[in-house]
Scaffold this active site. Structure first.
Site, short mmCIF file in Angstrom:
data_model
loop_
_atom_site.label_atom_id
_atom_site.label_comp_id
_atom_site.label_asym_id
_atom_site.label_seq_id
_atom_site.Cartn_x
_atom_site.Cartn_y
_atom_site.Cartn_z
N TYR A 161 -12.64 31.85 21.66
CA TYR A 161 -11.11 32.18 21.64
C TYR A 161 -10.28 30.78 21.43
O TYR A 161 -8.90 30.93 21.40
CB TYR A 161 -10.80 32.66 23.00
CG TYR A 161 -11.11 31.90 24.22
CD1 TYR A 161 -10.31 31.05 24.69
CD2 TYR A 161 -12.22 32.50 24.89
CE1 TYR A 161 -10.56 30.38 26.13
CE2 TYR A 161 -12.61 31.75 26.37
CZ TYR A 161 -11.71 30.70 26.76
OH TYR A 161 -12.06 30.36 27.77
N ARG A 213 -6.60 23.57 30.11
CA ARG A 213 -7.73 23.78 30.73
C ARG A 213 -8.95 23.16 29.70
O ARG A 213 -9.32 23.75 28.67
CB ARG A 213 -8.22 25.13 31.11
CG ARG A 213 -9.77 25.54 31.31
CD ARG A 213 -10.08 26.84 32.17
NE ARG A 213 -9.33 27.80 31.67
CZ ARG A 213 -9.82 28.73 30.75
NH1 ARG A 213 -11.01 28.09 29.96
NH2 ARG A 213 -9.35 29.82 30.27
N HIS A 240 -13.33 28.60 31.31
CA HIS A 240 -12.80 29.33 32.55
C HIS A 240 -13.87 29.00 33.63
O HIS A 240 -13.19 28.62 34.72
CB HIS A 240 -12.59 30.70 32.27
CG HIS A 240 -12.59 31.51 33.34
ND1 HIS A 240 -11.23 31.48 34.24
CD2 HIS A 240 -13.21 32.65 34.08
CE1 HIS A 240 -11.28 32.35 35.22
NE2 HIS A 240 -12.50 33.11 35.17
#
Lengths: 366, 388
Positions: free
Chosen positions: B284, B271, B275
């Site tokens: 992260y 990705r 998100h």
């Protein structure tokens, strides 16, 4: 007994037989009806409610699934999307909890999510309630969870005729129905003719099971026989209790309930489920909203305690019995002109559990 | 001496029910993700198929960037972008026949659009005017599912029901790497295997479940390995290699349709965006990691292959981009219109018929709306909001 059979043409049948017959007739009438669940096939269900269905209709119509409740209900959603009418068995009340996400997140709201394009004609059969000596996780009454979920119908029969009629109505419904089967009434009997089952009112209709004038007992499912027995016992005190069997918790037949309470002026809601956050709270609130000026006393609740369902050797203390119902009725009586002078003390507390509270309250327990 | 101390003593011959079952199809996945681009097999890829994929990929990328822009303009409440995962989205849609069903997750709007859904209707959930803005029957696309993996048993049930009715319909269900930890994922795989249901499970392993990396999600050698325990084939594929994903999914769909049962496909992808627009992906993961995946971009991989084989010229590439721009402009224009909402519809689809309780509440809302309208006209002002 034999004479009765000869004259009425009807034979004693159990609630479990009526449920079995309802499934069989529904499957025979509509090839879209499919039964699925754990042990429903070869075994015929642990309570034998699906007895003989796999043999008569084949394993594709009455299917033993893997042991996974979310999977059972989740696959039923897909089957309903493809035009079938799944009837799902959850085996025992607490075993339904793994399926709650499917029930709440999808079954209950799929019609709503899709603007009516995907209705969910699913019947979820949940044997519920205590009184059969079941061990942990076999006796819960979780109707409040289902009632609090918009999009579900929630029904529960208390008689043999209703077991048949309501289950047929649930399966025929284009909306999902949580069909709560009172386990301890599975073996209750009534004269009932399976080949000519009597017509019963549909989903959303309550029934007055006993006419009375002094107060209304509002109940459903496993507590109906308790309330009828309490009403008979109360006649010894000169109290004439009306008993309303809700039959359907969603939709709730407020008209029948309110009409009764307006006639009697007093109401007690009786159920096995816990009282706090339970169905009785909703009923008490609704009766207060709609019948306040007809009420002679606060609406009382007689329910299971607010505890996890107790172990079987203690369940008799938890389940509302005749005495606890009569105690509550006694607490309704203050200022009532038809009670004996000096009574009506029960505002604060009912009499001690286990005693016949009627006489206790009449005697002026303080 | 106990039974356990006897060497080799406790080896009963299992009764028949205990015999391990065998499947003619190999269950173990490939060690490495299956690839076509950059391998000798790429030379044999059909030019038309490559051009088709390229057109969808460019359009899909543009769709993702446009939808993301719409969140910044406040036109979408949220958009979980599938930028970087377009090859999986497009292959999922193209692997199916018209009569088949697609079960997307919330990130799979692009798969639904590639299957033919009106882009605006497909975005209704994310705009916030209704939960599902399309009729699932029209293109056989189930509602975008927000709870993780709960749509997988639906796919199994639908495929099972279709088979019972004698229809050769296949269901393809999409889930992310995080979703493979959910109970419904495992129950769906097990039901599908036991019933031999014509289902294809596509796991898009994009590396993260919001912020949690795959290493904290599972210690299985791969997500495709999870198929083995359920007795179905598991396939590992490079999720950025569009022809490879399409080939693996097409083969799984063919196998399902032929009665061969379910397949689990793990597409390893990434990705590239966060998100959702509400997420801060820099907390992260490193820029270096993202950059490494950018160099393995699914759109560029196919484009490079077209150029390498001289299957496209500059005009051809420009035409593809122009078509994508037209789609984006149309989407932008239509999404700039305020949706017409009727608040009274709130009560329309709860049950087949309104209950007494809902009729009462509908009357309350109707009265409130009427009072607000009267108030608005009395003061000569406009009604607030966009619900008229």
């Amino acid at each position: 007994m034999t004479t009765a059979v000869a004259t009425t043409g009807r034979k004693p049948a159990t609630m479990s037989q009526a449920l079995n017959r309802a499934l069989r007739d529904a499957m025979a009438d509509d090839p879209a009806v499919h039964v699925l669940g754990e042990d429903v096939g070869t075994l015929g269900g642990v309570f034998r409610i699906t007895d003989g269905l796999a043999k008569e209709f084949g394993e594709d119509r009455c299917t033993d699934t893997p042991l996974a409740e979310a999977g059972i209900l989740g696959t039923a959603v897909g089957m309903a999307m493809y035009g079938l009418r799944p009837v799902v068995e959850m085996q025992f009340d607490a075993f339904a909890y793994p399926a709650l996400e499917q029930l709440i997140s999808h079954v209950s709201r799929m019609r709503n999510r899709t603007r009516g394009a995907l209705p969910m004609p699913i019947t979820v059969r949940v044997p519920y309630g205590g009184g059969i000596g079941g061990v942990e996780h076999h006796s819960d009454s979780s109707e409040a969870l289902y009632m609090a979920t918009p999009g579900l119908h929630v029904v529960t029969p208390a008689t043999v005729a209703d077991a048949y009629g309501l289950l047929r109505a649930a399966i025929a419904s284009d909306d999902p129905v949580v069909f709560l089967e009172p386990k301890r009434l599975y073996w209750s009997k009534a004269d009932w003719e399976p080949d000519r089952p009597e017509e019963v009112p549909g989903i959303g209709t309550a029934v007055v099971r006993r006419r009375g004038t002094s107060a209304t007992l509002i109940t459903y499912g496993p507590s109906l026989p308790v309330c009828l027995e309490a009403a008979e016992a109360a006649t010894a005190e000169g109290w004439d209790l009306e008993v309303v069997d809700l039959r359907s918790l969603v939709p709730l037949d407020e008209e029948t309930v309110c009409a009764s309470v307006r006639r009697t002026g007093r109401a007690v809601v009786v159920h096995e489920a816990t009282g706090f956050g339970g169905p009785g709270g909703e009923l008490a609130a609704r009766i207060t909203e709609r019948c306040f000026h007809h009420l002679e006393a606060p609406v009382l609740r007689v329910t299971g305690f607010d505890i996890p369902y107790p172990p079987p050797m203690l369940e008799k203390h938890h389940l509302p019995g005749v005495d606890r119902v009569l105690d509550a009725v006694a607490r309704l009586q203050w200022e009532a002109d038809w009670t004996s002078p000096g009574s009506g003390s029960g505002v604060s507390q009912g009499s001690a559990q286990g005693a016949r509270g009627v006489s206790g309250a009449q005697g002026g327990v303080r | 001496m106990t039974v356990l101390e006897q060497p080799g003593a406790y080896r009963p011959t299992p009764p028949p029910a205990w015999q391990p079952r065998t499947d003619p199809a190999p269950l173990l996945p490939d060690d490495e993700p299956y690839r076509l681009l950059g391998t000798p097999a790429a030379d044999a890829l059909d030019p038309e198929r490559l051009r088709l994929l390229h057109g969808h990929l460019v359009r899909g990328r543009r769709y993702n960037t446009q939808a993301t822009a719409l969140t910044r303009q406040g036109r979408l409440a949220v958009y979980p972008s599938s930028t970087g995962q377009e090859a999986c989205e497009i292959a999922a849609a193209l692997a199916l026949e018209d009569r088949d069903w697609l079960f997307p997750s919330y990130r799979d709007t692009l798969a639904a659009v590639t299957r033919g859904l009106d882009p605006v209707q497909a975005l209704t959930l994310l705009r916030g005017d209704w939960h599902t803005g399309y009729d699932p029957h029209e293109h056989r696309v189930a509602p975008l599912a927000t709870p993780l993996a709960t749509q997988l048993p639906h796919a199994v049930g639908l495929a099972h029901a279709a088979r019972l009715k004698g229809d050769d319909v296949v269901a393809l269900a999409m889930v992310g790497d995080g979703g493979t930890s959910e109970g419904d994922f495992h129950e769906a795989l097990n039901f599908a295997a036991v019933w031999r249901a014509p289902v294809v499970f596509l796991v898009q392993n994009n590396g993260f479940a919001i912020s949690v990396p795959l290493s904290k999600q599972t210690v299985a050698p791969s997500l495709a390995h999870k198929a083995v325990g359920y007795g179905m084939p598991g396939r590992l594929v490079d999720g950025n290699d569009a022809p490879a994903v399409l080939e693996v999914l097409t083969e799984a769909v063919r196998r399902a349709r032929a009665g061969g049962g379910p397949t689990l496909v793990e597409a390893v992808t990434y990705r590239l965006d966060a998100h959702t627009n509400a997420d801060d992906a820099t907390r992260y993961r490193s820029d270096a990691e993202v950059a490494a995946w950018r160099s393995h971009d699914p759109v560029e991989l196919v484009e490079r292959e077209l150029v390498r084989r001289d299957l496209v010229d500059a005009d051809g590439l420009a035409a593809v981009r122009e078509a994508a721009e037209r789609m984006a402009a149309d989407l932008r224009e239509r999404m700039n219109e305020d949706p017409a909402l009727d608040p009274m519809e709130l009560f329309d689809h709860v049950y087949a018929r309104r209950t007494a309780r809902l009729r009462e509440q509908a009357e309350l809302l109707r009265a409130e709306l009427a009072a607000a309208a009267a108030d608005g006209s009395a003061h000569g002002g406009e009604r607030e909001g966009t619900d008229r």
